[in-house]
Design an enzyme around this catalytic site. Structure first.
Site, mmCIF file in Angstrom:
data_model
loop_
_atom_site.group_PDB
_atom_site.id
_atom_site.type_symbol
_atom_site.label_atom_id
_atom_site.label_comp_id
_atom_site.label_asym_id
_atom_site.label_seq_id
_atom_site.Cartn_x
_atom_site.Cartn_y
_atom_site.Cartn_z
ATOM 1 N NE ARG A 67 -2.160 -1.738 3.405
ATOM 2 C CZ ARG A 67 -1.971 -2.994 3.800
ATOM 3 N NH1 ARG A 67 -2.450 -3.977 3.084
ATOM 4 N NH2 ARG A 67 -1.299 -3.267 4.899
ATOM 5 C CD GLU A 104 -0.885 -4.221 14.809
ATOM 6 O OE1 GLU A 104 -1.051 -3.700 13.701
ATOM 7 O OE2 GLU A 104 -1.702 -4.118 15.744
HETATM 8 P P1 AMP Z 1 4.880 -2.310 11.668
HETATM 9 O O1 AMP Z 1 6.133 -2.818 11.050
HETATM 10 O O2 AMP Z 1 4.434 -3.110 12.842
HETATM 11 O O3 AMP Z 1 4.942 -0.833 11.930
HETATM 12 O O4 AMP Z 1 3.722 -2.554 10.603
HETATM 13 C C1 AMP Z 1 3.537 -1.667 9.527
HETATM 14 C C2 AMP Z 1 3.296 -2.421 8.248
HETATM 15 O O5 AMP Z 1 2.349 -3.472 8.418
HETATM 16 C C3 AMP Z 1 2.705 -1.494 7.209
HETATM 17 O O6 AMP Z 1 3.255 -1.846 5.941
HETATM 18 C C4 AMP Z 1 1.221 -1.754 7.261
HETATM 19 O O7 AMP Z 1 0.691 -1.809 5.957
HETATM 20 C C5 AMP Z 1 1.072 -3.083 7.961
HETATM 21 N N1 AMP Z 1 0.222 -3.020 9.153
HETATM 22 C C6 AMP Z 1 0.605 -3.292 10.436
HETATM 23 N N2 AMP Z 1 -0.423 -3.191 11.282
HETATM 24 C C7 AMP Z 1 -1.488 -2.837 10.527
HETATM 25 C C8 AMP Z 1 -2.873 -2.569 10.818
HETATM 26 N N3 AMP Z 1 -3.352 -2.650 12.071
HETATM 27 N N4 AMP Z 1 -3.674 -2.226 9.794
HETATM 28 C C9 AMP Z 1 -3.197 -2.140 8.538
HETATM 29 N N5 AMP Z 1 -1.928 -2.376 8.197
HETATM 30 C C10 AMP Z 1 -1.075 -2.731 9.179
#
Ligand code: AMP
Length: 180
Positions: A67, A104
């Site tokens: 995205r 996450e």
């Molecule tokens: P992080 O590395 O944990 O910051 O996760 C960010 C990445 O995972 C981004 O590329 C987001 O598209 C996706 N992502 C993580 N958590 C979510 C969420 N709750 N909703 C949508 N996308 C998420």
């Protein structure tokens, strides 16, 4: 952020056009689906303008799979810079530079081509849709630095404030258009 007047109005617009899905892709995660936001002409323009306004001194915008590609390409077009797609593993032919990380939900790995792309001395602004734990942005920053680029900052549409992503990415400055 021209068309919408204020940061709060933009955050409200983002919230109103975000589909929130409980327990996806795993229990306990509320997935923020920005598909309705990106499909809205005025909202896409407002998000693009706002993120572009946060970039200074970058000659390349890097969007993170997948995205981040949408916003990254829109911001790059608005700024007149190049755009780089930071891919998930397995999508690019070798040789590649890779970085593994935790996000996450689960482990992941991102890649860029190791050949044919000279990032040495380029100034890069990172873009993604959502900042959660910060693992993805931190890995992207490491990848850019290993390739010889300088990361000037990062921009996201939605920041999940309770997950501490901003601190995980520090000292890299992160700009978010909405914090939930
Ligand atoms: P992080 O590395 O944990 O910051 O996760 C960010 C990445 O995972 C981004 O590329 C987001 O598209 C996706 N992502 C993580 N958590 C979510 C969420 N709750 N909703 C949508 N996308 C998420």
């Amino acid at each position: 952020m021209a068309a919408l007047g204020s940061q709060a109005a933009l955050a409200d617009l983002i919230a109103s056009l975000t589909r929130k899905v409980a327990d996806f892709p795993e229990p306990g995660v509320q997935f923020k689906d920005l598909t309705p936001l990106f499909a809205d002409r005025a909202a896409l323009a407002a998000v693009t303008d706002a993120l572009a306004g946060m970039v200074s001194g970058a000659d390349l915008v890097a969007g993170i799979d997948s995205r981040g590609f949408l916003v990254g390409a829109a911001v790059a077009t608005r700024l007149g810079t190049g755009v780089l797609a930071i891919r998930k593993s397995g999508k690019l032919p070798p040789p590649v530079l890779s970085e593994s990380y935790t996000r996450e939900y689960g482990e992941a790995c991102i890649e860029i081509p190791a050949d044919g792309l000279n990032l040495r001395d380029r100034s890069v602004f990172l873009v993604d849709d959502v900042l959660a734990t910060g693992g993805t942005l931190a890995a992207a920053a490491r990848l850019m630095e290993r390739a010889g680029a300088r990361v000037t900052g990062a921009g996201v549409v939605v920041e999940l404030g309770s997950l501490g992503g901003r601190a995980a990415v520090a000292p890299l400055p992160v700009h978010s258009l909405s914090r939930v």
